[in-house]
Design a protein around this motif. Structure first.
Motif, mmCIF file in Angstrom:
data_model
loop_
_atom_site.group_PDB
_atom_site.id
_atom_site.type_symbol
_atom_site.label_atom_id
_atom_site.label_comp_id
_atom_site.label_asym_id
_atom_site.label_seq_id
_atom_site.Cartn_x
_atom_site.Cartn_y
_atom_site.Cartn_z
ATOM 1 N N LEU A 56 0.828 -1.213 0.000
ATOM 2 C CA LEU A 56 0.000 0.000 0.000
ATOM 3 C C LEU A 56 0.857 1.256 0.000
ATOM 4 N N PHE A 57 1.883 1.277 0.831
ATOM 5 C CA PHE A 57 2.767 2.443 0.895
ATOM 6 C C PHE A 57 3.472 2.662 -0.443
ATOM 7 N N MET A 58 3.998 1.589 -1.023
ATOM 8 C CA MET A 58 4.724 1.730 -2.288
ATOM 9 C C MET A 58 3.794 2.131 -3.435
ATOM 10 N N ILE A 59 2.584 1.598 -3.450
ATOM 11 C CA ILE A 59 1.625 1.995 -4.495
ATOM 12 C C ILE A 59 1.289 3.473 -4.361
ATOM 13 N N PHE A 60 1.117 3.933 -3.111
ATOM 14 C CA PHE A 60 0.840 5.351 -2.873
ATOM 15 C C PHE A 60 1.990 6.219 -3.369
ATOM 16 N N ILE A 65 4.265 9.786 -7.720
ATOM 17 C CA ILE A 65 5.305 10.183 -8.674
ATOM 18 C C ILE A 65 4.808 10.061 -10.118
ATOM 19 N N LEU A 66 4.161 8.938 -10.448
ATOM 20 C CA LEU A 66 3.808 8.675 -11.850
ATOM 21 C C LEU A 66 2.608 9.459 -12.376
ATOM 22 N N ILE A 67 1.604 9.702 -11.555
ATOM 23 C CA ILE A 67 0.407 10.399 -12.051
ATOM 24 C C ILE A 67 0.738 11.821 -12.517
ATOM 25 N N PRO A 68 1.496 12.605 -11.738
ATOM 26 C CA PRO A 68 1.862 13.933 -12.268
ATOM 27 C C PRO A 68 2.698 13.852 -13.546
ATOM 28 N N LEU A 69 3.618 12.874 -13.613
ATOM 29 C CA LEU A 69 4.417 12.720 -14.836
ATOM 30 C C LEU A 69 3.533 12.349 -16.027
ATOM 31 N N ALA A 70 2.570 11.465 -15.807
ATOM 32 C CA ALA A 70 1.658 11.077 -16.892
ATOM 33 C C ALA A 70 0.807 12.259 -17.343
ATOM 34 N N MET A 71 0.412 13.113 -16.414
ATOM 35 C CA MET A 71 -0.386 14.291 -16.776
ATOM 36 C C MET A 71 0.458 15.298 -17.572
ATOM 37 N N ILE A 72 1.715 15.439 -17.196
ATOM 38 C CA ILE A 72 2.592 16.375 -17.900
ATOM 39 C C ILE A 72 2.856 15.899 -19.328
ATOM 40 N N PHE A 73 3.130 14.604 -19.491
ATOM 41 C CA PHE A 73 3.484 14.057 -20.804
ATOM 42 C C PHE A 73 2.305 13.361 -21.494
ATOM 43 N N HIS A 74 1.082 13.717 -21.138
ATOM 44 C CA HIS A 74 -0.092 13.031 -21.681
ATOM 45 C C HIS A 74 -0.200 13.145 -23.205
ATOM 46 N N LYS A 75 0.040 14.308 -23.752
ATOM 47 C CA LYS A 75 -0.092 14.480 -25.200
ATOM 48 C C LYS A 75 0.910 13.605 -25.956
ATOM 49 N N THR A 93 6.357 -1.781 -14.601
ATOM 50 C CA THR A 93 6.008 -2.836 -13.643
ATOM 51 C C THR A 93 7.271 -3.474 -13.078
ATOM 52 N N LEU A 94 8.233 -3.773 -13.954
ATOM 53 C CA LEU A 94 9.516 -4.307 -13.487
ATOM 54 C C LEU A 94 10.220 -3.315 -12.563
ATOM 55 N N LEU A 95 10.184 -2.061 -12.920
ATOM 56 C CA LEU A 95 10.802 -1.027 -12.107
ATOM 57 C C LEU A 95 10.128 -0.939 -10.734
ATOM 58 N N PHE A 96 8.798 -1.041 -10.710
ATOM 59 C CA PHE A 96 8.063 -0.995 -9.442
ATOM 60 C C PHE A 96 8.500 -2.134 -8.518
ATOM 61 N N PHE A 97 8.540 -3.355 -9.026
ATOM 62 C CA PHE A 97 8.891 -4.485 -8.175
ATOM 63 C C PHE A 97 10.370 -4.481 -7.789
ATOM 64 N N GLY A 98 11.219 -3.954 -8.644
ATOM 65 C CA GLY A 98 12.625 -3.801 -8.273
ATOM 66 C C GLY A 98 12.793 -2.796 -7.144
ATOM 67 N N ILE A 99 12.126 -1.658 -7.264
ATOM 68 C CA ILE A 99 12.186 -0.640 -6.213
ATOM 69 C C ILE A 99 11.544 -1.162 -4.937
ATOM 70 N N LEU A 100 10.455 -1.929 -5.056
ATOM 71 C CA LEU A 100 9.809 -2.523 -3.885
ATOM 72 C C LEU A 100 10.764 -3.448 -3.147
ATOM 73 N N SER A 101 11.498 -4.255 -3.869
ATOM 74 C CA SER A 101 12.456 -5.172 -3.255
ATOM 75 C C SER A 101 13.569 -4.409 -2.538
#
Length: 165
Positions: A56-60, A65-75, A93-101
């Motif tokens: 839960l903490f890592m998803i938050f 981090i990702l939602i603002p980046l996706a909004m900036i680069f949406h076009k 997804t790979l990056l998420f699980f690597g950072i989680l580990s």
């Protein structure tokens, strides 16, 4: 401020802590593992990682981090080919699980050090942790090599410390 938040809020949220203090032999084993940079997961009695809360903490944090980046680069992202989008999804997804580990390992080391310092103040009230923890780990390793067991380990280490000072 961040260190205080991590130690007082985040670690207690992510870990189940023991209600009883660490015994001397457990402290020595955990300290030796920490000094030798070995894996600590499961070696500190009573400390249990709450995996659901870590996710839960890592998803938050990840979405923070990702939602603002996706909004900036949406076009730009809207115009890319779907195959590239799928490859990016796999990469993130790979990056998420690597950072989680990496985060789980870091949190375990941080919690272990916190628990070791707490137990250190009980078993070694007159010895500063920062000054003596590496020497004590060396003395513990020497005691194990010489075949010292049980309560004699505590006597061996205390003798070695008294001769060292």
């Amino acid at each position: 401020m961040i260190k205080k938040f991590i130690d007082e809020k985040l670690l207690p949220f992510l870990f189940m802590q023991p209600t009883h203090p660490m015994r001397f032999n457990e402290l020595m084993k955990a300290n030796k593992l920490l000094v030798d940079n070995m894996l600590l997961e499961g070696s500190i009695p009573g400390v249990k990682l709450r995996l659901g809360r870590v996710y839960l903490f890592m998803i938050f944090v990840w979405n923070l981090i990702l939602i603002p980046l996706a909004m900036i680069f949406h076009k730009i992202l809207a115009k890319i080919d779907c195959h590239i989008a799928i490859m990016m999804a796999v990469f993130f997804t790979l990056l998420f699980f690597g950072i989680l580990s990496i985060f789980k390992q870091w949190a375990m080391e941080r919690m272990a050090e916190k628990m070791i310092k707490k137990a250190w103040s009980i078993h070694f009230p007159y010895c500063d942790y920062e000054t003596f923890h590496e020497k004590v780990a060396k003395f513990y390793g020497d005691a194990l090599e010489k075949g010292v067991t049980g309560a004699n380990i505590e006597m061996y280490i205390m003798n070695a410390l008294s001769l060292e000072k």
